[in-house]
Design an enzyme around this catalytic site. Structure first.
Site, PDB file in Angstrom:
ATOM      1  N   THR A 134      51.202  32.337 -41.486  1.00  0.00           N
ATOM      2  CA  THR A 134      53.026  33.192 -41.906  1.00  0.00           C
ATOM      3  C   THR A 134      52.607  33.756 -43.305  1.00  0.00           C
ATOM      4  OG1 THR A 134      54.025  32.003 -40.263  1.00  0.00           O
ATOM      5  CG2 THR A 134      54.743  32.900 -41.592  1.00  0.00           C
ATOM      6  N   GLU A 186      59.961  46.497 -30.178  1.00  0.00           N
ATOM      7  CA  GLU A 186      59.463  45.679 -30.307  1.00  0.00           C
ATOM      8  C   GLU A 186      57.862  46.838 -30.514  1.00  0.00           C
ATOM      9  OE1 GLU A 186      58.042  43.163 -26.733  1.00  0.00           O
ATOM     10  OE2 GLU A 186      56.864  42.221 -27.947  1.00  0.00           O
ATOM     11  N   CYS A 196      56.400  45.254  -0.800  1.00  0.00           N
ATOM     12  CA  CYS A 196      54.871  46.492  -0.932  1.00  0.00           C
ATOM     13  C   CYS A 196      53.805  45.713  -0.170  1.00  0.00           C
ATOM     14  CB  CYS A 196      55.312  46.900  -1.944  1.00  0.00           C
ATOM     15  SG  CYS A 196      54.665  48.436  -2.048  1.00  0.00           S
ATOM     16  N   GLU A 211      61.376  43.136  -6.791  1.00  0.00           N
ATOM     17  CA  GLU A 211      61.369  42.011  -7.726  1.00  0.00           C
ATOM     18  C   GLU A 211      62.113  42.857  -9.422  1.00  0.00           C
ATOM     19  OE1 GLU A 211      59.474  43.085  -6.328  1.00  0.00           O
ATOM     20  OE2 GLU A 211      56.896  43.609  -7.147  1.00  0.00           O
ATOM     21  N   HIS A 258      60.182  47.258  -4.360  1.00  0.00           N
ATOM     22  CA  HIS A 258      59.418  46.322  -5.411  1.00  0.00           C
ATOM     23  C   HIS A 258      60.822  45.263  -5.664  1.00  0.00           C
ATOM     24  CE1 HIS A 258      54.820  46.329  -6.141  1.00  0.00           C
ATOM     25  NE2 HIS A 258      55.478  47.435  -5.502  1.00  0.00           N
TER      26      HIS A 258
END
Ligand code: GLN
Length: 552
Positions: free
Chosen positions: A191, A140, A382, A510, A508
């Protein structure tokens, strides 16, 4: 040799290009292909570690300690592969490598230029990901076509097709098709302009993905096909979804993966799609009216992207428990006032996420105290663990003025501090603990039960630690250090016996949760919160665990 898909964006930022790329990744993976993903960011910061979460959202940390763009979190969650620091490259890091080579004399007196030196370095970064065992690399390109900074990246991906052969590359362009209320029409002009801009850089898109708030009619697709010179099957409608995890399903219904497979020479019938497990996860909470209310006590609550992985992990916990998450964003600085207003009391669970700097810390400390005293399930991540330790030291152990060196270096009791060896390092840049570290869990603890294991690995991103000099005082006050580093020096998890769920982790977690492998700590928090919510909704806990949801 790996095939390459390049995803660019046009018309507007924040179109969900990362999610679109991730969804395509999921579809290809669900067809049995080995997929990896990469983000190229045209900004000059060497990595996003120094970017303000207010502006740029969370910094996502990889196993190897890379501080990366939050889109890598989407990639990992959708494609279910661990990425690494090389999966994200910024213009800054690319220039840094080129300049370092120039200083070493690697260019033999030649003039160092954007083309070919910067573009070669970009192509190198792309090529590096296409190892033997990879079928498809999805890259990307951050930013929007038309930005000044994106030019070297477009040039590099243009050349890339020439280097590796036409049939090995596919360009996907994500654009916006806005609906204009007064005229009642969807507009294709933005577009068209964006595709014209892309073509002016030598790239003809193979696929156009149209983001819109309503689906694109066949007539409009034919118009875009004609004007942008792509087959009509390559114009894909991608409408706003109720849940991000629905996007792969709707892109498949639009035929995106079939089209891309054919284009890249993967015979679709040799790679049948199996999305059933994914679909059943997404559908699990769709029709339930079971809800738990979780408060997130943060300081960047005006930009929810700052807590992206935390929010997604809570949703995954909800998938595992068959409940919807009613997320309440609570500004840390306002928490003391809210205690009186009873907003915290109405919560079924609380998350105190990570953070840096003093602002909002006292509100987080107050929330940890409230959760402990009112028996509200609470998970500290954390900085969240650090404020739980501070509150416990102050209010249970009686260490008035306990604090972290980060917020008050002259505090009477530095219960959170730098380790001795870190304090000797003057340059803060070298002192962050980053990436995957092991922890030993205490048998019989809440965390050991949640993980179902006694040695766990989690990603870290912090400087400060529980001060070992205070550990025995905290423990004699009743706090359990239920996870420590294998050498026993660092506290990794704390918990409070007798409380429904009051758990802090220095890591962390997550960053490791996936929709199909929800993280055990979030599953456990949501379970405890659901139990509390049972008072509000009596049948909340009659939800069987789904077989397809394997906890990490
Ligand atoms: N500011 C704290 C530290 O550096 C916590 C960091 C975090 O929450 N990621 O230790």
């Amino acid at each position: 040799m790996a095939k390459h898909i390049f995803v660019t964006g046009g018309v507007s930022s924040s179109l969900g290009k990362g999610l679109t790329a991730s969804s395509l990744g999921r579809l290809l993976k669900s067809r049995g292909l080995k997929v990896t993903m990469q983000k190229l960011d045209p900004y000059i910061n060497v990595d996003p570690g120094t970017l303000n979460p207010f502006e740029h959202g969370e910094v996502f940390v990889t196993d190897d300690g890379g501080e990366t763009d939050l889109d890598l979190g989407h990639y990992e969650r959708f494609v279910d592969e661990n990425l690494h620091r090389d999966s994200n490259a910024t213009a800054g890091s690319i220039y840094q490598s080129v300049i370092a080579k120039e200083r070493r004399g690697a260019y033999l007196g030649r003039t160092v230029q954007v083309i070919p030196h910067i573009t070669d370095e970009i192509k190198d970064r792309i090529r590096r990901l296409g190892g033997e065992d990879v079928d498809v690399v999805i890259t990307e390109v951050g930013g929007t076509v038309g930005d000044i900074e994106i030019l070297p990246f477009l040039e590099a991906i243009r050349q890339f097709r020439k280097d590796v052969g036409r049939n090995n590359v596919c360009y996907v362009h994500v654009t916006l098709v806005p609906y204009l209320g007064p005229s009642g029409e969807q507009k294709t002009k933005p577009t068209q302009h964006s595709v014209t801009e892309l073509r002016s850089r030598g790239i003809q898109p193979d696929v156009i993905i149209c983001r819109s708030d309503r689906s694109i009619s066949d007539g409009l697709k034919r118009k875009l096909s004609l004007l942008c010179d792509v087959p009509v099957e390559a114009v894909v409608s991608c409408t706003d979804a109720a849940s991000i995890y629905e996007i792969p399903i709707s892109l498949h219904e639009e035929g995106l993966d079939d089209y891309v497979c054919e284009l890249l020479g993967f015979e679709p019938s040799h790679h049948p799609l199996d999305l059933s497990a994914w679909e059943s996860i997404v559908r699990r909470v769709e029709s339930t009216d079971r809800t738990v209310r979780i408060g997130l006590i943060g300081k960047y609550v005006n930009l929810p992207d700052a807590y992206l992985s935390v929010v997604e992990s809570l949703r995954h916990g909800g998938f595992a428990q068959g409940v919807k998450i009613d997320l309440q964003w609570i500004q840390a600085e306002e928490v003391e006032g809210l205690l009186g207003a009873g907003r915290l009391a109405s919560l079924d669970g609380i998350v105190i996420p990570g953070g840096f700097g003093e602002r909002g810390v006292e509100g987080k400390v107050a929330a940890a105290t409230f959760a402990r005293e009112a028996s509200i399930p609470c998970l500290g991540l954390c900085l969240g663990l650090q404020v739980m330790v501070i509150e416990f030291a102050r209010n249970v152990v009686g260490l008035a003025g306990a604090n972290s060196r980060e917020f008050d270096a002259s505090a009477a009791h530095l219960v959170i501090d730098l380790m001795d060896e870190q304090r000797e390092v003057v340059d803060m840049g070298g002192t962050m603990r980053l990436g995957l570290f092991p922890a030993k869990l205490a048998p019989g603890s809440v965390v050991a039960a949640a993980y179902g294991e006694e040695l766990v690995y989690e990603r870290h991103r912090h400087r400060f630690e529980v001060n070992p000099r205070y550990r025995s005082k905290l423990e004699s006050g009743g706090l359990v250090c239920s996870g420590v580093s294998p050498d026993g020096r660092l506290v990794e998890f704390v918990e409070l016996p007798g409380h429904p769920f009051w758990v802090g982790t220095q890591a962390h977690p997550e960053f490791r949760s996936r929709p199909d492998h929800p993280h055990p700590l979030f599953v456990a928090l949501v379970a405890a919160a659901a139990e509390r919510a049972e008072g509000r909704s009596p049948h909340l806990l009659d939800v069987p665990q789904a077989d397809e949801l394997k906890v990490l």
